[in-house]
Write an enzyme that holds these catalytic residues in place. Sequence first.
Site, PDB file in Angstrom:
ATOM      1  N   GLY A   1     -11.524 -43.363  45.030  1.00 21.55           N
ATOM      2  CA  GLY A   1     -11.943 -42.938  43.693  1.00 21.55           C
ATOM      3  C   GLY A   1     -12.327 -44.142  42.850  1.00 21.55           C
ATOM      4  CB  ALA A   2     -15.319 -45.709  42.066  1.00 25.57           C
ATOM      5  N   GLY A   3     -13.293 -44.031  39.431  1.00 27.59           N
ATOM      6  CA  GLY A   3     -13.283 -43.788  37.993  1.00 27.59           C
ATOM      7  C   GLY A   3     -12.502 -44.882  37.286  1.00 27.59           C
ATOM      8  N   GLY A   4     -12.073 -44.611  36.058  1.00 29.39           N
ATOM      9  CA  GLY A   4     -11.403 -45.627  35.250  1.00 29.39           C
ATOM     10  C   GLY A   4     -10.171 -46.225  35.899  1.00 29.39           C
TER      11      GLY A   4
ATOM     12  N   GLY B   1      -9.160 -46.067  39.148  1.00 29.63           N
ATOM     13  CA  GLY B   1      -9.468 -46.709  40.425  1.00 29.63           C
ATOM     14  C   GLY B   1     -10.074 -48.083  40.227  1.00 29.63           C
TER      15      GLY B   1
ATOM     16  CG  PHE C   1      -8.746 -37.992  18.904  1.00 30.04           C
ATOM     17  CD1 PHE C   1      -9.970 -38.525  18.561  1.00 30.04           C
ATOM     18  CD2 PHE C   1      -8.672 -37.193  20.038  1.00 30.04           C
ATOM     19  CE1 PHE C   1     -11.105 -38.299  19.329  1.00 30.04           C
ATOM     20  CE2 PHE C   1      -9.787 -36.959  20.821  1.00 30.04           C
ATOM     21  CZ  PHE C   1     -11.017 -37.512  20.462  1.00 30.04           C
TER      22      PHE C   1
ATOM     23  CD  GLN D   1      -5.742 -31.016  26.886  1.00 32.05           C
ATOM     24  OE1 GLN D   1      -6.608 -31.876  26.983  1.00 32.05           O
ATOM     25  NE2 GLN D   1      -4.567 -31.245  26.325  1.00 32.05           N
TER      26      GLN D   1
ATOM     27  CG  HIS E   1     -11.549 -30.122  24.969  1.00 27.74           C
ATOM     28  ND1 HIS E   1     -12.190 -29.797  23.793  1.00 27.74           N
ATOM     29  CD2 HIS E   1     -11.298 -31.454  24.895  1.00 27.74           C
ATOM     30  CE1 HIS E   1     -12.312 -30.894  23.052  1.00 27.74           C
ATOM     31  NE2 HIS E   1     -11.781 -31.908  23.699  1.00 27.74           N
TER      32      HIS E   1
ATOM     33  CG  LEU F   1     -15.748 -32.788  26.107  1.00 30.37           C
ATOM     34  CD1 LEU F   1     -14.593 -31.843  25.842  1.00 30.37           C
ATOM     35  CD2 LEU F   1     -15.235 -34.078  26.747  1.00 30.37           C
TER      36      LEU F   1
ATOM     37  CD  GLU G   1      -8.512 -33.486  19.865  1.00 31.95           C
ATOM     38  OE1 GLU G   1      -7.567 -33.986  19.265  1.00 31.95           O
ATOM     39  OE2 GLU G   1      -8.436 -33.037  21.023  1.00 31.95           O
TER      40      GLU G   1
ATOM     41  NE  ARG H   1      -8.028 -32.740  23.390  1.00 37.76           N
ATOM     42  CZ  ARG H   1      -8.547 -33.665  24.185  1.00 37.76           C
ATOM     43  NH1 ARG H   1      -8.288 -33.643  25.482  1.00 37.76           N
ATOM     44  NH2 ARG H   1      -9.323 -34.605  23.705  1.00 37.76           N
TER      45      ARG H   1
ATOM     46  CG  HIS I   1     -10.878 -31.357  28.895  1.00 38.03           C
ATOM     47  ND1 HIS I   1     -12.152 -31.852  29.088  1.00 38.03           N
ATOM     48  CD2 HIS I   1     -10.186 -32.333  28.252  1.00 38.03           C
ATOM     49  CE1 HIS I   1     -12.225 -33.086  28.595  1.00 38.03           C
ATOM     50  NE2 HIS I   1     -11.043 -33.409  28.093  1.00 38.03           N
TER      51      HIS I   1
ATOM     52  NE  ARG J   1      -5.757 -35.569  28.808  1.00 35.81           N
ATOM     53  CZ  ARG J   1      -6.798 -35.708  27.982  1.00 35.81           C
ATOM     54  NH1 ARG J   1      -6.723 -36.503  26.936  1.00 35.81           N
ATOM     55  NH2 ARG J   1      -7.916 -35.033  28.198  1.00 35.81           N
TER      56      ARG J   1
ATOM     57  CB  SER K   1      -7.249 -38.716  29.386  1.00 32.23           C
ATOM     58  OG  SER K   1      -8.350 -38.808  28.516  1.00 32.23           O
ATOM     59  CG  LEU K   2     -10.769 -42.611  28.082  1.00 34.82           C
ATOM     60  CD1 LEU K   2     -11.816 -43.161  27.120  1.00 34.82           C
ATOM     61  CD2 LEU K   2     -11.316 -42.629  29.500  1.00 34.82           C
TER      62      LEU K   2
END
Length: 590
Positions: free
Chosen positions: A14-17, A19, A119, A242, A244, A254, A257, A288, A355, A400, A405-406
């Site tokens: 996985g090459a998201g944030g 990973g 937020f 969740q 959203h 999306l 928020e 949420r 979400h 959450r 999440s980030l």
Amino acid sequence: MTLPVRRFDAIVVGAGGSGLRASLELSRANLKVAVLSKVFPTRSHTVAAQGGIAAPLANSTEDHWHWHMYDTVKGSDYLGDQDAIEYMCRRANEVVVELEHMRLPFDRLENGKIYQRPFGGHTQDYGSPKMAMRACAAADRTGHAMLHTLYQQNLRANTQFFVEWMALDLIRDPQDGAVLGVTALEMETGEVSILQAKATLFATGGAGRIYWATTNAFINTGDGLGMAARAGIPLEDMEFWQFHPTGVAGAGVLITEGVRGEGGYLLNKDGDRFMERYAPNARDLASRDVVSRAMTTEIKEGRGCGEHGDHVLLKLDHLGPEVINQRLPGIREIAIKFANADPVRDPIPVVPTVHYQMGGIPTNYLGQVVVPEGASKEAVLPGFYASGECACVSVHGANRLGTNSLLDLVVFGKAAGEQMVRDIAALPRPHRNLPKDAADASRARLARLDGATSGERVDAVANDLRRAMQAHCGVFRFPEELVKGVEMVKAIAARAARTSIGDRSMVFNTARIEALELDNLVETAMATVVSAEARKESRGAQARADFPERDDANWIKHTLWYREGNRLEYKPVHLKALSVETFEPKVRSY
């Protein structure tokens, strides 16, 4: 035929944030790292995160990590592990400043500091009516900015990428259960290889595609969850999904928020700002799960908008074109494209949309996968790590908070990378011997697909699964619907084992990929609906009609679902923090 074996110090799937943050830590330690991704790294789903990353920098309002911790514990409906939550909140400023030093292009205040917006659920002074400005934003494309920044840093560190490769199954040592790597399919050639490593990290993201209406990309098929479940590893708290509050009605795309953080608000068909009735203090910036249930209630009670009364409206034209174009340019583009509404003039039709999964592969706050073994409920599984949305640390508990999440991605991606570096340094230099049957499970799955001369279409089974989950395990959950949902998903699982594909070519066969993804969707959906049916209470994202109240006496505990026989076990929530006093459960109001 023996499969080719490639050996590395560490594999990141996985090459998201998370990973990319973990692989950066590993590459900087001069380890031989392989990062597998089904798509080009900057196409990973982190790119869709919009609103910001939480950090109590106090650039615009007074703030403190302890307030952030309180909000996160309260947001989790007291199911979050307080040691992990403290760890995340205490490291938030460090990781955000680190990203800034990597040149992530955050928006700026007049004084040059990072711009922060309010937020949902983020407050000052332990839940006071004053909202904290805690979300560090790069316009409304924060995830996009983060992903590109981390990818560039990985290129600089010479990380090796395996792009358009799909991991198929975990390889475990039969002697002690340690994870030795994965089998993986190269999409371009259709060939399967064994990738062996001393440490394997899953950062495979979420599985929103088990639902009909979702903000998730087509790649979010729960691959890490499916692989873990098939390897006998339990999945934790999968009942909590969740919704959203603001997905574009009819499209599911999306709407951040951050729109409400900038001052937008929700209206029903009577032009009533209904959130004032459900959350008198936080209103449109309540948690949420609270906002999604309020919207669903308005629609169910006949106050929805449009011809069919099936959505509500998000109004932001009063912010003015300058704010919209500067702070929310992507949202304006999405609204025009997918809702045919220009938010400078018109409200956006929105509806709660799946979400994020709060559950996942059970880990501790160092990224190590932990499973029940002997007397311990949380024995470390050697060689196996998870971070990001596919992991359950659990900092999010039953719900959450936005922008956490980030933060989860970079804090626990970095923590997992650091732990892997330490663990690899302590291991002997040569790799372990692979078991003789290392690739048998993957070969059998592929052989079944390639040998099936008749059977149902993969897309028909997948769509029935999504419809079943949407109808029987949604925002509000009813006992008879959940029981029926369990039976339906079991029947769909049996059908998934009898699918066939028309295309048997080797080169870039997307039909084969979708069939393999369906296996992972089925495992994830089964874990979700079985766990939801068994939890006899309402907490966070789980709202049961027959048990409308939270039951702290019996249900402050994590669910563990095992694939074998749909077995459930439970383990205690970590109520003890690392260095501060426990936040005791109390009534959750906004």
